[in-house]
Design a protein around this motif. Structure first.
Motif, mmCIF file in Angstrom:
data_model
loop_
_atom_site.group_PDB
_atom_site.id
_atom_site.type_symbol
_atom_site.label_atom_id
_atom_site.label_comp_id
_atom_site.label_asym_id
_atom_site.label_seq_id
_atom_site.Cartn_x
_atom_site.Cartn_y
_atom_site.Cartn_z
ATOM 1 N N SER A 18 6.402 -9.507 -11.711
ATOM 2 C CA SER A 18 6.563 -10.874 -12.204
ATOM 3 C C SER A 18 7.006 -10.879 -13.657
ATOM 4 C CB SER A 18 5.250 -11.626 -12.068
ATOM 5 O OG SER A 18 4.306 -11.058 -12.946
ATOM 6 N N ARG A 19 7.389 -12.066 -14.086
ATOM 7 C CA ARG A 19 7.737 -12.355 -15.471
ATOM 8 C C ARG A 19 7.117 -13.691 -15.801
ATOM 9 N NH1 ARG A 19 11.932 -9.770 -18.364
ATOM 10 N NH2 ARG A 19 11.438 -7.609 -17.924
ATOM 11 N N LYS A 20 6.847 -13.930 -17.062
ATOM 12 C CA LYS A 20 6.397 -15.274 -17.417
ATOM 13 C C LYS A 20 7.273 -15.820 -18.529
ATOM 14 C CE LYS A 20 2.740 -13.561 -20.392
ATOM 15 N NZ LYS A 20 1.324 -13.616 -20.745
ATOM 16 N N ILE A 28 5.593 -20.854 -16.865
ATOM 17 C CA ILE A 28 6.145 -20.565 -15.538
ATOM 18 C C ILE A 28 6.003 -19.072 -15.242
ATOM 19 C CG2 ILE A 28 8.274 -20.602 -14.154
ATOM 20 C CD1 ILE A 28 9.163 -22.958 -15.894
ATOM 21 N N ALA A 29 5.622 -18.772 -14.008
ATOM 22 C CA ALA A 29 5.569 -17.380 -13.546
ATOM 23 C C ALA A 29 6.665 -17.201 -12.513
ATOM 24 C CB ALA A 29 4.207 -17.086 -12.927
ATOM 25 N N ILE A 30 7.450 -16.128 -12.672
ATOM 26 C CA ILE A 30 8.538 -15.829 -11.739
ATOM 27 C C ILE A 30 8.189 -14.540 -11.016
ATOM 28 C CG2 ILE A 30 10.983 -15.253 -11.584
ATOM 29 C CD1 ILE A 30 11.256 -16.659 -14.271
ATOM 30 N N PHE A 31 8.282 -14.556 -9.714
ATOM 31 C CA PHE A 31 7.906 -13.389 -8.923
ATOM 32 C C PHE A 31 9.101 -12.895 -8.121
ATOM 33 C CE2 PHE A 31 4.091 -15.819 -9.613
ATOM 34 C CZ PHE A 31 3.128 -14.855 -9.892
ATOM 35 N N ARG A 32 9.198 -11.576 -8.006
ATOM 36 C CA ARG A 32 10.193 -10.997 -7.102
ATOM 37 C C ARG A 32 9.413 -10.492 -5.887
ATOM 38 N NH1 ARG A 32 14.107 -5.921 -8.112
ATOM 39 N NH2 ARG A 32 15.380 -6.186 -6.257
ATOM 40 N N MET A 33 9.752 -11.016 -4.735
ATOM 41 C CA MET A 33 9.014 -10.709 -3.530
ATOM 42 C C MET A 33 9.526 -9.399 -2.913
ATOM 43 S SD MET A 33 7.341 -13.404 -3.965
ATOM 44 C CE MET A 33 6.245 -13.474 -2.563
ATOM 45 N N THR A 34 8.807 -8.906 -1.911
ATOM 46 C CA THR A 34 9.212 -7.628 -1.301
ATOM 47 C C THR A 34 10.582 -7.735 -0.642
ATOM 48 O OG1 THR A 34 7.769 -8.256 0.506
ATOM 49 C CG2 THR A 34 6.995 -6.495 -0.882
ATOM 50 N N ASP A 35 10.964 -8.921 -0.173
ATOM 51 C CA ASP A 35 12.286 -9.068 0.450
ATOM 52 C C ASP A 35 13.386 -9.293 -0.593
ATOM 53 O OD1 ASP A 35 11.944 -11.657 -0.414
ATOM 54 O OD2 ASP A 35 12.016 -12.580 1.568
ATOM 55 N N GLY A 36 13.019 -9.256 -1.877
ATOM 56 C CA GLY A 36 14.005 -9.394 -2.938
ATOM 57 C C GLY A 36 14.198 -10.819 -3.414
ATOM 58 N N SER A 37 13.624 -11.791 -2.688
ATOM 59 C CA SER A 37 13.782 -13.184 -3.115
ATOM 60 C C SER A 37 12.957 -13.427 -4.385
ATOM 61 C CB SER A 37 13.356 -14.143 -2.002
ATOM 62 O OG SER A 37 12.004 -13.942 -1.683
ATOM 63 N N ILE A 38 13.325 -14.503 -5.072
ATOM 64 C CA ILE A 38 12.649 -14.851 -6.319
ATOM 65 C C ILE A 38 11.987 -16.213 -6.147
ATOM 66 C CG2 ILE A 38 13.036 -15.479 -8.741
ATOM 67 C CD1 ILE A 38 13.534 -12.546 -8.424
ATOM 68 N N LEU A 39 10.721 -16.316 -6.534
ATOM 69 C CA LEU A 39 10.000 -17.587 -6.443
ATOM 70 C C LEU A 39 9.366 -17.874 -7.800
ATOM 71 C CD1 LEU A 39 8.281 -17.038 -2.978
ATOM 72 C CD2 LEU A 39 10.248 -18.486 -3.461
ATOM 73 N N ALA A 40 9.288 -19.151 -8.137
ATOM 74 C CA ALA A 40 8.731 -19.528 -9.438
ATOM 75 C C ALA A 40 7.692 -20.633 -9.263
ATOM 76 C CB ALA A 40 9.849 -20.014 -10.363
ATOM 77 N N VAL A 41 6.580 -20.474 -9.942
ATOM 78 C CA VAL A 41 5.503 -21.486 -9.901
ATOM 79 C C VAL A 41 4.945 -21.685 -11.308
ATOM 80 C CG1 VAL A 41 4.797 -20.859 -7.536
ATOM 81 C CG2 VAL A 41 3.619 -19.822 -9.480
ATOM 82 N N GLU A 42 4.200 -22.762 -11.455
ATOM 83 C CA GLU A 42 3.503 -22.974 -12.720
ATOM 84 C C GLU A 42 2.504 -21.830 -12.902
ATOM 85 O OE1 GLU A 42 1.695 -26.788 -12.907
ATOM 86 O OE2 GLU A 42 1.264 -26.613 -15.045
ATOM 87 N N GLN A 51 -3.889 -16.902 -15.311
ATOM 88 C CA GLN A 51 -2.433 -16.694 -15.364
ATOM 89 C C GLN A 51 -1.982 -15.997 -14.091
ATOM 90 O OE1 GLN A 51 -0.345 -15.223 -18.658
ATOM 91 N NE2 GLN A 51 -1.695 -16.176 -20.151
ATOM 92 N N LEU A 52 -1.271 -16.706 -13.254
ATOM 93 C CA LEU A 52 -0.868 -16.159 -11.963
ATOM 94 C C LEU A 52 0.112 -14.993 -12.126
ATOM 95 C CD1 LEU A 52 -0.556 -19.494 -10.005
ATOM 96 C CD2 LEU A 52 -2.494 -17.907 -10.073
ATOM 97 N N SER A 53 0.835 -14.974 -13.249
ATOM 98 C CA SER A 53 1.783 -13.880 -13.487
ATOM 99 C C SER A 53 1.062 -12.535 -13.603
ATOM 100 C CB SER A 53 2.599 -14.142 -14.750
ATOM 101 O OG SER A 53 1.723 -14.303 -15.848
ATOM 102 N N CYS A 58 0.836 -10.346 -2.610
ATOM 103 C CA CYS A 58 0.510 -9.778 -1.315
ATOM 104 C C CYS A 58 1.143 -10.697 -0.266
ATOM 105 C CB CYS A 58 -1.008 -9.747 -1.205
ATOM 106 S SG CYS A 58 -1.552 -8.740 0.131
ATOM 107 N N GLY A 59 2.143 -10.184 0.465
ATOM 108 C CA GLY A 59 2.857 -11.060 1.391
ATOM 109 C C GLY A 59 3.567 -12.138 0.600
ATOM 110 N N THR A 60 3.335 -13.401 0.934
ATOM 111 C CA THR A 60 3.992 -14.504 0.219
ATOM 112 C C THR A 60 3.040 -15.178 -0.757
ATOM 113 O OG1 THR A 60 3.397 -16.035 1.968
ATOM 114 C CG2 THR A 60 5.548 -14.987 2.148
ATOM 115 N N ALA A 61 1.881 -14.549 -0.987
ATOM 116 C CA ALA A 61 0.896 -15.174 -1.881
ATOM 117 C C ALA A 61 0.647 -14.305 -3.105
ATOM 118 C CB ALA A 61 -0.411 -15.382 -1.131
ATOM 119 N N VAL A 62 0.153 -14.959 -4.158
ATOM 120 C CA VAL A 62 -0.334 -14.204 -5.311
ATOM 121 C C VAL A 62 -1.845 -14.405 -5.365
ATOM 122 C CG1 VAL A 62 0.069 -16.109 -6.970
ATOM 123 C CG2 VAL A 62 -0.048 -13.749 -7.776
#
Ligand code: FES
Length: 104
Positions: A18-20, A28-42, A51-53, A58-62
């Motif tokens: 992740s990055r914040k 904002i926390a930005i995550f790179r998932m195992t499938d390579g997609s990028i998701l961003a949440v508060e 801090q979620l970052s 794990c899977g699609t959850a933090v």
């Protein structure tokens, strides 16, 4: 007003990493998932603001690093039996150069 911001490059973030960043007064926390997609949440757990970052993906959850609530990064919803929601932000990856954009 919404802004589309260049925030990082995919090569900067390991899978499940992740990055914040801060935009105005929003963290904002930005995550790179195992499938390579990028998701961003508060970057603020709805429980007590962890801090979620810093959490583990794990899977699609933090997993929040403070008390282990699990938050789905696709929709921001907290997994049961806990309750709550964090804001999510649309992301885009430029396939040409790997640039990551977040709309805030
Ligand atoms: S602050 Fe996130 S689980 Fe408690």
């Amino acid at each position: 007003m919404k802004q589309k911001l260049l925030v990082a490059n995919v090569s900067d973030i390991d899978r499940r990493g992740s990055r914040k960043l801060k935009v105005g007064d929003v963290d904002i926390a930005i995550f790179r998932m195992t499938d390579g997609s990028i998701l961003a949440v508060e970057n603020k757990c709805p429980h007590k603001g962890g801090q979620l970052s810093e959490g583990m993906v794990c899977g699609t959850a933090v997993h929040c690093p403070l008390h282990d609530w699990k938050i789905d990064l696709r929709n921001g919803r907290v997994h049961e039996p806990d309750e709550g929601c964090v804001k999510t932000f649309p992301t885009e990856i430029d396939e040409q150069n790997g640039a990551i954009y977040v709309t805030v």
